[in-house]
Design a protein around this motif. Structure first.
Motif, PDB file in Angstrom:
ATOM      1  N   GLN A 126      33.538  54.810  17.641  1.00 51.75           N
ATOM      2  CA  GLN A 126      33.915  55.232  16.295  1.00 51.75           C
ATOM      3  C   GLN A 126      33.620  54.129  15.275  1.00 51.75           C
ATOM      4  O   GLN A 126      33.067  54.392  14.196  1.00 51.75           O
ATOM      5  N   GLN A 127      33.979  52.895  15.607  1.00 54.25           N
ATOM      6  CA  GLN A 127      33.766  51.788  14.679  1.00 54.25           C
ATOM      7  C   GLN A 127      32.275  51.540  14.445  1.00 54.25           C
ATOM      8  O   GLN A 127      31.839  51.323  13.310  1.00 54.25           O
ATOM      9  N   TYR A 186      29.834  53.707  14.837  1.00 51.38           N
ATOM     10  CA  TYR A 186      29.273  54.873  14.148  1.00 51.38           C
ATOM     11  C   TYR A 186      29.598  54.845  12.655  1.00 51.38           C
ATOM     12  O   TYR A 186      28.721  55.048  11.812  1.00 51.38           O
ATOM     13  N   GLU A 187      30.850  54.568  12.335  1.00 52.49           N
ATOM     14  CA  GLU A 187      31.250  54.554  10.921  1.00 52.49           C
ATOM     15  C   GLU A 187      30.507  53.470  10.151  1.00 52.49           C
ATOM     16  O   GLU A 187      30.107  53.674   8.998  1.00 52.49           O
ATOM     17  N   GLU A 231      26.806  54.613   9.648  1.00 51.18           N
ATOM     18  CA  GLU A 231      26.667  55.652   8.627  1.00 51.18           C
ATOM     19  C   GLU A 231      26.901  55.093   7.221  1.00 51.18           C
ATOM     20  O   GLU A 231      26.159  55.400   6.281  1.00 51.18           O
ATOM     21  N   LYS A 232      27.914  54.277   7.087  1.00 49.75           N
ATOM     22  CA  LYS A 232      28.254  53.722   5.772  1.00 49.75           C
ATOM     23  C   LYS A 232      27.156  52.801   5.256  1.00 49.75           C
ATOM     24  O   LYS A 232      26.864  52.775   4.050  1.00 49.75           O
TER      25      LYS A 232
END
Length: 265
Positions: free
Chosen positions: A64-65, A67-68, A71-72
């Motif tokens: 999750q970390q 991926y975020e 994307e950001k």
């Protein structure tokens, strides 16, 4: 990917498949680590891929970390740091970046330079989120040990934004007898991977040619010295032959200090 295991790994995989039906299980004939990664990558349908070796494990919320952040910050690759996981303790290498340091993004040239230096960007395929389209175009080399050394510079070459999260995301298990942790004739594959990378850097990143050559020759000399102290005669002979070949065909173009001696042009 069950790579022809002979224990109960397949049964364990099938149990996980019941818990997570969205998972794809590939049961294949044994082909080695590179082949398993390649087959899994070919079947991947997500935007990113993440490689995890069978004896390592993840820190919670890792994917999750990564991926975020990807994307950001529009990163094609995002890596985290890792723990060396020994039987009775963990080792976190913070010589180059600190765990509490802010995440950052490198451009292609900066990331390639850091890969050559081999400080906080290393060859490892695992521990990083990679854009699937890039991974599919750059398969792992089969039939060699230390296959990552033949692969990682090609991944970075197609990366415009390379994210770095200083926090640990993986536990990298350390065990006796592992390929990466013991010197043997297999280490010759690593040198040949660096030799291939040296030609790639010379062609595509000329300003870093001297840096790559220095790293290559220091590693080669270190392995050559270890081979000279080896009791295995074939290993000693193979490294001697490689050392002689490299000195004659691809000598250093700058003076490189090696312990108490120098390699000169």
């Amino acid at each position: 990917v069950n790579d022809g295991s002979k224990d109960n790994s397949l049964a364990i995989c099938q149990e996980y498949l019941k818990k997570y039906p969205e998972t794809i299980l590939i049961d294949k004939k044994n082909g080695g680590l590179s082949d398993a990664r390649n087959v899994g990558t070919e079947k991947a349908t997500g935007k990113y891929v993440f490689y995890l070796d069978s004896d390592d494990w993840l820190v919670p919320n890792t994917l999750q970390q990564l991926y975020e952040f990807a994307e950001k910050n529009q990163c094609e690759v995002v890596q985290g740091n890792f723990y060396y996981a020994y039987n009775d303790y963990l080792l976190f290498d913070d010589r180059f970046i600190k765990e509490n340091q802010a995440p950052f993004v490198l451009n292609k040239s900066e990331a390639m330079k850091e890969l050559i230096k081999n400080d906080y960007i290393k060859n490892f395929a695992w521990g990083k989120l990679i854009l699937t389209s890039i991974a599919k175009k750059n398969q792992n080399k089969k039939g060699v040990f230390f296959e990552d050394a033949y692969w990682k510079h090609h991944i970075i070459h197609e990366t415009n934004r390379y994210g770095v999260l200083p926090i640990p995301v993986c536990y990298y298990r350390q065990r006796e007898g592992s390929i990466s942790g013991n010197f043997s004739i297999r280490n010759l594959d690593l040198l040949k991977g660096y030799e291939e990378r040296m030609g790639f850097v010379q062609e595509n990143y000329p300003p870093y040619t001297s840096l790559m050559k220095e790293f290559f020759w220091k590693t080669t000399y270190s392995f050559y010295e270890m081979a000279q102290h080896s009791e295995d005669k074939p290993t000693k002979a193979e490294f001697q032959e490689y050392w002689n070949k490299m000195k004659s065909t691809n000598p250093p173009t700058v003076s490189i200090k090696l312990k108490n001696s120098y390699l000169v042009r």
